[in-house]
Design an enzyme around this catalytic site. Structure first.
Site, mmCIF file in Angstrom:
data_model
loop_
_atom_site.group_PDB
_atom_site.id
_atom_site.type_symbol
_atom_site.label_atom_id
_atom_site.label_comp_id
_atom_site.label_asym_id
_atom_site.label_seq_id
_atom_site.Cartn_x
_atom_site.Cartn_y
_atom_site.Cartn_z
ATOM 1 N N CYS A 244 5.657 11.304 -7.066
ATOM 2 C CA CYS A 244 6.229 11.306 -5.715
ATOM 3 C C CYS A 244 6.456 9.869 -5.246
ATOM 4 O O CYS A 244 5.927 8.908 -5.812
ATOM 5 C CB CYS A 244 5.334 12.073 -4.741
ATOM 6 S SG CYS A 244 3.972 11.136 -4.035
ATOM 7 N N CYS B 34 3.370 7.869 -4.478
ATOM 8 C CA CYS B 34 2.658 7.476 -5.705
ATOM 9 C C CYS B 34 3.369 6.292 -6.359
ATOM 10 O O CYS B 34 2.722 5.405 -6.930
ATOM 11 C CB CYS B 34 2.538 8.653 -6.666
ATOM 12 S SG CYS B 34 1.248 9.838 -6.205
ATOM 13 N N ASP C 286 6.424 1.721 7.902
ATOM 14 C CA ASP C 286 7.412 2.779 7.707
ATOM 15 C C ASP C 286 8.795 2.148 7.593
ATOM 16 O O ASP C 286 9.150 1.233 8.331
ATOM 17 C CB ASP C 286 7.376 3.772 8.876
ATOM 18 C CG ASP C 286 8.092 5.073 8.533
ATOM 19 O OD1 ASP C 286 7.398 6.098 8.377
ATOM 20 O OD2 ASP C 286 9.330 5.060 8.398
ATOM 21 N N HIS D 236 -3.369 11.470 -5.133
ATOM 22 C CA HIS D 236 -2.309 12.361 -4.638
ATOM 23 C C HIS D 236 -2.896 13.674 -4.144
ATOM 24 O O HIS D 236 -3.609 14.368 -4.863
ATOM 25 C CB HIS D 236 -1.270 12.646 -5.735
ATOM 26 C CG HIS D 236 -0.147 13.508 -5.228
ATOM 27 N ND1 HIS D 236 0.993 12.985 -4.668
ATOM 28 C CD2 HIS D 236 -0.017 14.860 -5.150
ATOM 29 C CE1 HIS D 236 1.782 13.964 -4.271
ATOM 30 N NE2 HIS D 236 1.198 15.120 -4.546
ATOM 31 N N HIS E 116 3.134 13.896 0.043
ATOM 32 C CA HIS E 116 1.889 13.179 -0.285
ATOM 33 C C HIS E 116 1.244 12.934 1.073
ATOM 34 O O HIS E 116 1.842 12.240 1.913
ATOM 35 C CB HIS E 116 2.234 11.859 -1.000
ATOM 36 C CG HIS E 116 1.057 11.029 -1.440
ATOM 37 N ND1 HIS E 116 0.913 10.573 -2.747
ATOM 38 C CD2 HIS E 116 -0.001 10.536 -0.761
ATOM 39 C CE1 HIS E 116 -0.192 9.843 -2.831
ATOM 40 N NE2 HIS E 116 -0.761 9.798 -1.636
ATOM 41 N N HIS F 231 -0.092 11.889 4.406
ATOM 42 C CA HIS F 231 -0.043 10.561 5.023
ATOM 43 C C HIS F 231 -0.259 10.695 6.515
ATOM 44 O O HIS F 231 0.059 11.724 7.122
ATOM 45 C CB HIS F 231 1.291 9.859 4.743
ATOM 46 C CG HIS F 231 2.493 10.673 5.083
ATOM 47 N ND1 HIS F 231 2.964 11.677 4.255
ATOM 48 C CD2 HIS F 231 3.310 10.659 6.159
ATOM 49 C CE1 HIS F 231 4.023 12.227 4.811
ATOM 50 N NE2 HIS F 231 4.259 11.646 5.967
ATOM 51 N N HIS G 198 0.605 8.807 10.150
ATOM 52 C CA HIS G 198 1.420 7.823 10.856
ATOM 53 C C HIS G 198 0.536 7.148 11.906
ATOM 54 O O HIS G 198 -0.146 7.845 12.667
ATOM 55 C CB HIS G 198 2.585 8.506 11.583
ATOM 56 C CG HIS G 198 3.542 9.235 10.686
ATOM 57 N ND1 HIS G 198 4.803 8.758 10.392
ATOM 58 C CD2 HIS G 198 3.439 10.418 10.026
ATOM 59 C CE1 HIS G 198 5.435 9.619 9.596
ATOM 60 N NE2 HIS G 198 4.625 10.644 9.363
HETATM 61 P P1 AMP Z 1 6.941 12.678 7.187
HETATM 62 O O1 AMP Z 1 8.255 13.060 7.778
HETATM 63 O O2 AMP Z 1 5.779 12.929 8.078
HETATM 64 O O3 AMP Z 1 6.768 13.241 5.790
HETATM 65 O O4 AMP Z 1 6.975 11.097 7.076
HETATM 66 C C1 AMP Z 1 7.449 10.406 5.978
HETATM 67 C C2 AMP Z 1 7.659 9.014 6.447
HETATM 68 O O5 AMP Z 1 7.764 8.182 5.319
HETATM 69 C C3 AMP Z 1 8.944 8.817 7.266
HETATM 70 O O6 AMP Z 1 8.619 8.267 8.539
HETATM 71 C C4 AMP Z 1 9.772 7.866 6.411
HETATM 72 O O7 AMP Z 1 10.515 6.956 7.180
HETATM 73 C C5 AMP Z 1 8.700 7.185 5.591
HETATM 74 N N1 AMP Z 1 9.151 6.661 4.316
HETATM 75 C C6 AMP Z 1 9.849 7.313 3.373
HETATM 76 N N2 AMP Z 1 10.074 6.508 2.319
HETATM 77 C C7 AMP Z 1 9.485 5.328 2.609
HETATM 78 C C8 AMP Z 1 9.369 4.084 1.927
HETATM 79 N N3 AMP Z 1 9.906 3.901 0.702
HETATM 80 N N4 AMP Z 1 8.713 3.077 2.522
HETATM 81 C C9 AMP Z 1 8.173 3.255 3.756
HETATM 82 N N5 AMP Z 1 8.232 4.400 4.450
HETATM 83 C C10 AMP Z 1 8.899 5.427 3.883
#
Ligand code: AMP
Length: 111
Positions: free
Chosen positions: A2, A5, A28, A44, A95, A97, A99
């Site tokens: 993912c 990861c 982000d 993961h 994965h 996470h 915020h």
């Molecule tokens: P969610 O919608 O809760 O799954 O949040 C995923 C978050 O990951 C979103 O706010 C995206 O902007 C962020 N995101 C996705 N790809 C990346 C990346 N390569 N680097 C930093 N943030 C990312």
């Protein structure tokens, strides 16, 4: 593997703000607040919905890291911690996470 990861392995670059043996935090890519940090376990796990008794140490390490990350990011006046789970939660990266949002007074309602 993912996308988060791949960030952990270094295959995809990130703007790292904190790392320890089990947690990584980075900015982000599409910030929704002046400070928007993503906090992930290095192990993961798909989402909060997969947490069970075996996850205790990992969950604790994330929540021990969060105040350290907030301090590093200068969030002295409060912040929000949230996690999206599954389809209805609008989870886009599978994965788990958290915020961290802050740097301004945030809206107090979802809509
Ligand atoms: P969610 O919608 O809760 O799954 O949040 C995923 C978050 O990951 C979103 O706010 C995206 O902007 C962020 N995101 C996705 N790809 C990346 C990346 N390569 N680097 C930093 N943030 C990312």
């Amino acid at each position: 593997m993912c996308i988060f990861c791949k960030i952990i392995s270094g295959e995809i670059p990130s703007s790292k703000v904190y790392e320890d043996e089990s947690v990584l935090a980075f900015r982000d890519i599409e910030p929704q607040a002046p400070v928007h940090i993503i906090v992930i376990p290095k192990e993961h796990i798909e989402s909060c919905d997969m947490i069970d008794e075996s996850s205790s140490a990992m969950v604790a390490s994330i929540f021990e890291a969060i105040p350290k990350i907030a301090k590093i990011c200068g969030l002295t006046n409060g912040y929000r911690v949230l996690t999206n789970v599954g389809e209805d939660g609008c989870q886009s990266v599978k994965h788990m996470h958290f915020h961290i949002l802050g740097g301004k007074k945030l809206p107090d309602r979802l809509s």
